[in-house]
Design a protein around this motif. Structure first.
Motif, PDB file in Angstrom:
ATOM      1  N   SER A 147       0.975   4.248  -2.845  1.00 52.33           N
ATOM      2  CA  SER A 147       0.723   5.669  -2.575  1.00 52.33           C
ATOM      3  C   SER A 147       1.847   6.537  -3.114  1.00 52.33           C
ATOM      4  O   SER A 147       1.617   7.575  -3.741  1.00 52.33           O
ATOM      5  CB  SER A 147       0.611   5.905  -1.065  1.00 52.33           C
ATOM      6  N   ALA A 148       3.069   6.113  -2.854  1.00 49.67           N
ATOM      7  CA  ALA A 148       4.214   6.904  -3.299  1.00 49.67           C
ATOM      8  C   ALA A 148       4.243   6.976  -4.827  1.00 49.67           C
ATOM      9  O   ALA A 148       4.555   8.022  -5.412  1.00 49.67           O
ATOM     10  CB  ALA A 148       5.510   6.292  -2.767  1.00 49.67           C
ATOM     11  N   THR A 198       7.591   6.223   4.236  1.00 53.54           N
ATOM     12  CA  THR A 198       7.915   5.279   3.167  1.00 53.54           C
ATOM     13  C   THR A 198       9.338   5.470   2.678  1.00 53.54           C
ATOM     14  O   THR A 198      10.054   4.502   2.389  1.00 53.54           O
ATOM     15  CB  THR A 198       6.930   5.441   1.989  1.00 53.54           C
ATOM     16  N   GLY A 245       4.636   3.554   6.345  1.00 56.13           N
ATOM     17  CA  GLY A 245       4.012   4.683   5.669  1.00 56.13           C
ATOM     18  C   GLY A 245       2.661   4.351   5.068  1.00 56.13           C
ATOM     19  O   GLY A 245       2.062   5.193   4.400  1.00 56.13           O
ATOM     20  N   ALA A 246       2.184   3.131   5.280  1.00 51.91           N
ATOM     21  CA  ALA A 246       0.849   2.784   4.777  1.00 51.91           C
ATOM     22  C   ALA A 246      -0.193   3.537   5.589  1.00 51.91           C
ATOM     23  O   ALA A 246      -0.069   3.671   6.812  1.00 51.91           O
ATOM     24  CB  ALA A 246       0.616   1.281   4.874  1.00 51.91           C
ATOM     25  N   ILE A 247      -1.219   4.014   4.904  1.00 53.52           N
ATOM     26  CA  ILE A 247      -2.226   4.871   5.518  1.00 53.52           C
ATOM     27  C   ILE A 247      -3.556   4.138   5.590  1.00 53.52           C
ATOM     28  O   ILE A 247      -3.980   3.506   4.620  1.00 53.52           O
ATOM     29  CB  ILE A 247      -2.392   6.163   4.686  1.00 53.52           C
ATOM     30  N   ARG A 289      15.604  -0.221  -3.003  1.00 53.25           N
ATOM     31  CA  ARG A 289      14.880  -1.447  -3.313  1.00 53.25           C
ATOM     32  C   ARG A 289      13.856  -1.124  -4.381  1.00 53.25           C
ATOM     33  O   ARG A 289      13.401   0.020  -4.497  1.00 53.25           O
ATOM     34  CB  ARG A 289      14.204  -2.030  -2.069  1.00 53.25           C
ATOM     35  N   LYS A 335       1.420   9.236  -6.126  1.00 52.50           N
ATOM     36  CA  LYS A 335       1.797  10.635  -5.920  1.00 52.50           C
ATOM     37  C   LYS A 335       2.781  11.079  -7.001  1.00 52.50           C
ATOM     38  O   LYS A 335       2.666  12.164  -7.562  1.00 52.50           O
ATOM     39  CB  LYS A 335       2.423  10.802  -4.532  1.00 52.50           C
ATOM     40  N   GLN A 382       1.457  13.327   3.782  1.00 53.60           N
ATOM     41  CA  GLN A 382       2.837  13.787   3.882  1.00 53.60           C
ATOM     42  C   GLN A 382       3.643  12.926   4.861  1.00 53.60           C
ATOM     43  O   GLN A 382       4.783  12.556   4.594  1.00 53.60           O
ATOM     44  CB  GLN A 382       2.860  15.255   4.318  1.00 53.60           C
ATOM     45  N   GLU A 402       4.318   9.479   3.230  1.00 47.81           N
ATOM     46  CA  GLU A 402       5.402   9.540   2.249  1.00 47.81           C
ATOM     47  C   GLU A 402       6.752   9.665   2.948  1.00 47.81           C
ATOM     48  O   GLU A 402       7.742   9.031   2.571  1.00 47.81           O
ATOM     49  CB  GLU A 402       5.183  10.730   1.318  1.00 47.81           C
ATOM     50  N   GLN A 438       0.815  -1.208   0.000  1.00 43.74           N
ATOM     51  CA  GLN A 438       0.000   0.000   0.000  1.00 43.74           C
ATOM     52  C   GLN A 438       0.852   1.264   0.000  1.00 43.74           C
ATOM     53  O   GLN A 438       0.606   2.200  -0.757  1.00 43.74           O
ATOM     54  CB  GLN A 438      -0.928  -0.033   1.228  1.00 43.74           C
ATOM     55  N   ALA A 439       1.858   1.287   0.845  1.00 40.95           N
ATOM     56  CA  ALA A 439       2.661   2.507   0.958  1.00 40.95           C
ATOM     57  C   ALA A 439       3.408   2.786  -0.351  1.00 40.95           C
ATOM     58  O   ALA A 439       3.531   3.931  -0.781  1.00 40.95           O
ATOM     59  CB  ALA A 439       3.651   2.381   2.113  1.00 40.95           C
ATOM     60  N   ASP A 440       3.886   1.738  -0.994  1.00 43.03           N
ATOM     61  CA  ASP A 440       4.589   1.929  -2.264  1.00 43.03           C
ATOM     62  C   ASP A 440       3.622   2.438  -3.327  1.00 43.03           C
ATOM     63  O   ASP A 440       3.970   3.288  -4.153  1.00 43.03           O
ATOM     64  CB  ASP A 440       5.238   0.607  -2.717  1.00 43.03           C
TER      65      ASP A 440
END
Lengths: 224, 224, 224, 224, 224, 224, 224
Positions: free
Chosen positions: A87-88, B122, B156-158, A131, A91, B116, B119, A83-85
């Motif tokens: 989102s990044a 992450t 960093g997962a939301i 990574r 963005k 923010q 990110e 999920q976090a990847d």
């Protein structure tokens, strides 16, 4: 070092900047495993529209993040993986789209955005100390007819797709997508096929719902 | 190297920039262990308010740090995990909030701040030579109706939450939170449920007290 | 690698940027060992004053460094741990205090200085290629009533204290500090308790003396 | 890895940025070994003068480097350890002294110079990819009465000394230094004691001579 | 790791930024081995002149590089060790000499140049990711009476020499150099002694010749 | 380490900046394995034209990327190897071509572009922390008569070719290319030979098609 | 680690910044192995001309790269070793030559260029994270009488040569070169000897041809 049996031993799989003797970048394959564990997502392309759909996992307490992400007024994305990847990466896609608008005063072509994201991801596999992203992204865009559907994998490889599913049970979903008629089909047909393809990956209907969006010449419409 | 049994051996768990063969970033899972060992914290969201609560551990000699942190006049946070990491993250959140005020001359929307921070976290998992933060943070904000409650994990997962508990005994606390009525409920109900959910994690009532704050349209009020 | 028995093996304890499977940063625990080997230091907070005290080890030939360090006209510090690290940290604290004076034209609040030092120390645990400081510091300040007493540990965690001892035999010293009355007490009472708490850690009275300072509204006074 | 017996195994002793489980920086202890192998050096402080002395090893073909180094007109130094490291450190000290003169138009106080050298050396133990200096330095200065004598060790720890010997046989030399009267003593007494303390470390009188210098209000005088 | 017997095992000898438990920088000792394998070179100092000499290895097809290098009009150098490293060091020395001339408008004193080269070489042993130079250099200069002869080793240690030989069979050559009279001697005596000291290291007179240069107040004269 | 049998053990094959004892850069050989697994591509050069051809793999759902890439109006490329790496390299080639046009106001000579790409690829094998590209590229250009055909391998080595095939079954394809007449031949002959050489590598004709392009004085024409 | 027998074990041969206990930089020796596997090249120097020659390997499909490279109008080079490294080094040599022309408005002396290349190559052995070039280069130049012939090895060591062969079978070729008369000889003699020296290394005359160039006062002439 004494290692287990098999030719994919530790020496070659702990960095993206090491090739195995077979010519593979094994860390990239492991990143793809993160994709395969992500909730299923898919895209279907017709001449005049794109359908993006994906499974959104919710619990009683936690609202799942939306499965379909608006990138610009004419491009949306769905993804499978960390999920976090995701989102990044989403963005980053939005930034690329805005830079294009500011520079050229026109919407970014979907292919251009895809190339930029692919190059962005590839750099994470060429340089040490980073990574690869643990996510694959589907980009559906209507920059000009016909509509575009691209898939970008964790290594930055780009695939132009007619229809494709990624994530858990991707293979089964792809088999259903293959049954779409080669000739034109209606939005309703596409939505029905998308639902069918995702339905089989749903284990707990209470916590898993399907998100669907259509991108066409008028913009992005969230169906579910 | 000769290693123990099991498929999570050392090769894959000493860096955030290495995927395991299963597609996991194991260092991130270890960072989550730091969260699970932190004093319990929780948040409850209603239409018009947010309740944040957490257990504050005190001793006769040492005043525990406050469990609920004001980020801006309309956003508060609570967290579970390493104290020093929480402080650093809270400071970062305050800076993001102030930058937004200075740039746009209006309070930062809770979702924007959450993105923010996500990110920011992450990036600590994508680049070598850093470690992920050993803390999860809950952000409760009243930027505009309805109120917002987000959880950001060490990677960093939301997660957008209706109610959620993190830290020690989070599972038990979450079970109590699930009993909240789906329909509207009063601040008193929320506070009572929050206390109940935390109460069971308290071992030594002399050294562990509960901190509670309510964020609503009028600002942040510390109840306890 | 073949290692000793126990679950804290070498893989996880040679860097601050690696979490152990239990969610600990083991290098930080080893740095705390350096603190525990340092000569005992303590602080006692009252409404209107702070007492800092510590054991200063001297030999016939070598004058021990002073155990209590003036940071600014209203803040003093004592520490336990590696001498060179303490010096570096004290110097850093003095710089933070001066920057504040130059920027805002007023003395730095003790809490502000403590937060800056905590963040400074935390950074040494987040980034690879550095080691944590092998020292814990006590900051006693009289920026405004009431007086402040903070402890910052090698990882940058901050504790607001009523009274606390660190270093060798800290536990025994803390037990004596706990006997201080909850209500107000005189400077003489505080000094007497401080001496008592440190006395038991003195092995060789010829080479170990006690340093004491009082910080109140009039400034810092070195008693011994 | 399979290692020898004992708790100081390789894992912890190959970098200054790693603490051992006992809270020690073992590379620093090894650097101190380099000091203990260096030719003996000592310093004696009185109210109005400092005596620095050390053993200079010469051969028929090679003139030994001078054992006592002038830093500024009022400060001299002697050291034990690696010759090249000593040279680099002495050069650094001279630069610090000159910067002070240029900035403040007055001689650098000995304590200020010592603090700067200590901080300089500590940095070599905090950051990865560097090694500590393999030398300890004695600084004798007459910036204002009384005279100052400081010792800085490889880790940057600073010791204010009445009299101290470092290097080979330092312990035996220190035992002689301890016999100096506590009350005042003459320069001749100090020189005699210095010679006596060093004499016992001389194995080959043809190749080892004693260098002595006195620093007092009039400047630095090389006696031998 | 399982290693051979003896206390100089691999852990400590693969980097210049690691001390061995004995306080040695073992990579530096290995670099000195490179010096000991280089063709013999020597220097002899008198009050008013310096003789530098060395063995130049030639083959029928390859002209050996000159064994004596002019640094400036008043300083020459000879070296033993890796040829490429010697070239780089000689070039560096020439640059230092030219910078001095441009800055101060006078020839660089030999001692100043030697200190600069020593510091340059020491830096290669203090910082990770570099290797020490595999060469020792002899600098003979006539900046002002008396003449100067310095030897700088791979670690940057500086030795002021009356006469010294380095490289293959250095010990035997040094024994002959020791027979030089302590009192004054003529240039012819020095040249004769230099030839004698080198002669015994010559195995194949057809391919090995002796280079000799004299530096005196009139400049550098190549004798052979 | 205990390793498998054979002289290509792990020590030498995990970095491009390590030579094996045989003088090979083994990571480069592994990168070439990635090339050998790529879909076959080939080029044929005549005096006045170049034929580029390659196998494009398609599935029902995924449109394969085009196998022949336009670099500039007079240069095209085809490649075998990792798709993402090929994309990055093609993009780089286009940038080099545009820079040349902007700087010199004329089309880049094919040899110049090839040299720039070769140097670009070689740098990825000289510096640590990078990996070589897993792709070989064929550049066909008509900058001036005669036409140019170059192959650049993953290490940046450049080969001027009359005709060459790379990727899967390259050897068999090369054997067919060798049967081309030494004297002149028509475009039709070249296309027929290209098809024949690729045909044998096609396993599944439904998913694998042949792409062909001709570059001549009039530009680039895609035949299939 | 358990290793094979012999004193050149892995510890010392995987980096150019590590000396072996024997004082060797083993990676440099491995780089020289890459040279020994390269196609043979040679140079012959007379008073007024230089002959460079080398074996060019061709196949029916691939034109070999030219074996003799023009650096400037008065300097040419030939090399043995990795093709890509040779290209990079030749390009670098051309840049050095052009910089000299632009700076001094005269052709670069061959010795100057050689020194610059040597220093460039040495830097690749002094700093970590790089590998040495896998190529040796011969530079023949006619900057002023007499003609110059230099060989630079992978470590940057420079050899001034009368005649020299490098690469495969270099030893046999050198034996033939030694038979050249010491006195003057004609260009024809030199060419004949060059051919003879290379002829014996040719295995497949169809695929291996000899390239020859003469550099004299009039410039560079390619004979074959």
């Amino acid at each position: 070092m004494i290692r287990g049996i098999g030719d994919r031993t530790m020496a070659y799989d702990t960095s993206t900047v090491i090739f195995s003797p077979q010519g593979d970048i094994i860390q990239l394959e492991y990143a793809r495993k993160a994709v395969e564990k992500g909730a299923t997502a898919l895209g279907i392309r017709a001449e005049t529209f794109i359908v993006l759909a994906g499974i959104r996992k919710e619990s009683k307490l936690i609202e799942a993040p939306k499965k379909i992400h608006k990138i610009d007024s004419h491009i949306a994305a769905t993804a499978a993986g960390l999920q976090a990847d995701t989102s990044a990466l989403v963005k980053r896609a939005r930034i690329f789209a805005q830079i294009h608008r500011l520079t050229y005063d026109e919407p970014i072509p979907t292919a251009t955005l895809t190339n930029q994201l692919g190059e962005f991801l590839t750099n994470y596999t060429l340089v040490g100390g980073l990574r690869p992203f643990g996510t694959s992204i589907l980009l559906g865009g209507m920059s000009s007819a016909p509509a575009d559907l691209f898939m970008v994998d964790p290594g930055g490889a780009i695939f132009k797709c007619k229809a494709v599913a990624i994530g858990q049970n991707a293979e089964a979903a792809n088999n259903i997508l293959k049954q779409l008629p080669k000739a034109t089909f209606s939005k309703d047909d596409a939505i029905k096929t998308a639902k069918e393809a995702l339905q089989q990956s749903i284990v707990d209907p209470e916590q898993e719902t399907i998100n669907i969006a259509i991108i066409d010449a008028t913009g992005i419409v969230h169906i579910a």
